[in-house]
Scaffold this motif. Structure first.
Motif, short mmCIF file in Angstrom:
data_model
loop_
_atom_site.label_atom_id
_atom_site.label_comp_id
_atom_site.label_asym_id
_atom_site.label_seq_id
_atom_site.Cartn_x
_atom_site.Cartn_y
_atom_site.Cartn_z
N UNK A 1 0.83 -1.20 0.00
CA UNK A 1 0.00 0.00 0.00
C UNK A 1 0.87 1.26 0.00
N UNK A 2 0.49 2.20 -0.84
CA UNK A 2 1.25 3.45 -0.95
C UNK A 2 0.49 4.54 -0.20
N UNK A 3 1.19 5.20 0.75
CA UNK A 3 0.51 6.20 1.58
C UNK A 3 0.56 7.60 0.94
N UNK A 4 0.03 8.58 1.66
CA UNK A 4 -0.06 9.95 1.13
C UNK A 4 1.30 10.57 0.81
N UNK A 5 2.32 10.09 1.49
CA UNK A 5 3.68 10.62 1.24
C UNK A 5 4.37 9.87 0.10
N UNK A 6 3.68 8.92 -0.48
CA UNK A 6 4.28 8.14 -1.57
C UNK A 6 5.19 7.05 -1.06
N UNK A 7 5.08 6.74 0.24
CA UNK A 7 5.88 5.65 0.81
C UNK A 7 5.09 4.35 0.70
N UNK A 8 5.81 3.27 0.39
CA UNK A 8 5.12 1.99 0.24
C UNK A 8 5.44 1.07 1.41
N UNK A 9 4.46 0.23 1.76
CA UNK A 9 4.70 -0.80 2.77
C UNK A 9 5.58 -1.89 2.14
N UNK A 10 6.21 -2.70 2.95
CA UNK A 10 6.89 -3.88 2.43
C UNK A 10 8.33 -3.68 2.00
N UNK A 11 9.26 -4.24 2.76
CA UNK A 11 10.67 -4.11 2.40
C UNK A 11 11.04 -5.12 1.31
N UNK A 12 11.69 -4.60 0.28
CA UNK A 12 12.06 -5.45 -0.86
C UNK A 12 12.92 -6.63 -0.39
N UNK A 13 13.90 -6.34 0.46
CA UNK A 13 14.82 -7.39 0.91
C UNK A 13 14.11 -8.52 1.62
N UNK A 14 13.03 -8.19 2.32
CA UNK A 14 12.33 -9.21 3.10
C UNK A 14 11.34 -10.03 2.26
N UNK B 1 -3.31 1.99 -3.76
CA UNK B 1 -3.50 3.12 -2.86
C UNK B 1 -3.84 2.62 -1.45
N UNK B 2 -3.23 3.25 -0.46
CA UNK B 2 -3.56 2.89 0.93
C UNK B 2 -4.71 3.73 1.46
N UNK C 1 -10.96 0.87 -3.40
CA UNK C 1 -11.45 2.19 -2.97
C UNK C 1 -11.72 3.13 -4.13
N UNK C 2 -11.15 2.83 -5.30
CA UNK C 2 -11.29 3.74 -6.45
C UNK C 2 -10.40 4.96 -6.31
N UNK C 3 -9.46 4.95 -5.36
CA UNK C 3 -8.57 6.09 -5.14
C UNK C 3 -7.20 5.84 -5.76
N UNK C 4 -6.68 6.86 -6.43
CA UNK C 4 -5.31 6.74 -6.96
C UNK C 4 -4.33 7.13 -5.86
N UNK C 5 -3.06 6.76 -6.05
CA UNK C 5 -1.99 7.32 -5.21
C UNK C 5 -1.12 8.18 -6.13
N UNK C 6 -0.22 8.95 -5.52
CA UNK C 6 0.61 9.85 -6.32
C UNK C 6 1.55 9.04 -7.21
N UNK C 7 1.37 9.18 -8.53
CA UNK C 7 2.16 8.38 -9.47
C UNK C 7 3.61 8.84 -9.57
N UNK C 8 3.91 10.04 -9.08
CA UNK C 8 5.28 10.56 -9.26
C UNK C 8 6.34 9.64 -8.66
#
Ligand SMILES: O=C(O)c1ccccc1N[C@@H]1O[C@H](COP(=O)(O)O)[C@@H](O)[C@H]1O
Length: 220
Positions: A110-123, A135-136, A144-151
């Motif tokens: 899930x990508x939050x409002x700051x554009x940070x994603x859950x889940x560590x790649x290494x793990x 979108x989170x 939810x039909x909500x986009x997250x910031x694509x940038x």
């Protein structure tokens, strides 16, 4: 080389939704197996739908924080091709489900409002087969039909791609915005649910237009 973007249409609820998919150039359909959601299907309906899905289209079961028993019950009764884990499943949980059930895992981050994603790649990289960035937004997370910031997509996708994990994008995609997404970013696939519905039902015209817009960009 010609590009081919993966397309998953999610939240199928009726066998007639599959009829509308049969003529579409798509890769997967999704069934909501998370309890008490608007698009949740019963085991009986899920089985009926999956039995109608053409062999060329993968049937994905969407679950959120399921117990091992629940996963096993679903796969025993419904011939799923993939399991999409849409909750806060740990790497250990993904590993266990993949090993014990033997079905490829799509892990949702899930990508939050700051554009940070859950889940560590290494793990997670060694225990999942694909990642879906969604979108989170909203308390329920998913559909939810909500986009997250694509940038932030390039910096979110890159570490997974380096590990050989395909990354798909979801969250508020619809026929009017999907071409821009596919044109701007090198992603493995796109997934939509709300954006191809009218009055809370799958809309065959919107589904067809969504697919057409993606394939037009693939062919540019
Ligand atoms: O679609 C749902 O109702 C749903 C419920 C619970 C977990 C996941 C769900 N859907 C997934 O979320 C993405 C994004 O949905 P949307 O396009 O923003 O409506 C969807 O593609 C499904 O994979």
């Amino acid at each position: 080389m010609k590009r081919r973007t993966g397309i998953k249409l999610c939240g199928m609820r009726h066998p007639k939704d599959i009829e509308a998919c049969e003529s579409l150039d798509i890769d997967a359909i999704g069934l909501i197996l998370v309890p008490n959601r608007r698009r949740t299907v019963t085991m009986g309906i899920a089985k009926e739908i999956v039995n109608r899905v053409p062999d060329s289209i993968a049937a994905v079961g969407v679950m959120a924080n399921p117990s091992m028993d629940e996963v096993k019950q679903w796969v025993e009764h419904v011939p799923l091709d993939r399991i999409q884990l849409h909750g806060n499943e740990s790497p250990e949980c993904c590993h266990r489900i993949r090993e014990e059930v033997g079905i490829p895992i799509i892990k949702v981050m899930h990508v939050d409002d700051q554009g940070e994603s859950s889940g560590e790649v290494g793990a997670y990289a060694s225990v999942v087969d694909a990642v879906l960035l969604d979108s989170g937004a909203g308390p329920l997370k998913g559909g939810s039909g909500q986009t997250f910031s694509w940038d932030k997509i390039p910096s979110l996708v890159d570490p997974w791609q380096k590990e050989g994990i395909p990354v798909w994008i979801a969250g508020g995609l619809h026929p009017e915005n999907v071409a821009e997404l596919v044109r701007r970013f090198a992603i493995a696939g796109v997934d939509t649910s709300s954006g191809v519905e009218t009055a809370e039902k799958k809309d065959p015209k919107k589904m067809a237009t969504f697919v057409e817009r993606v394939r037009n960009v693939d062919n540019e």
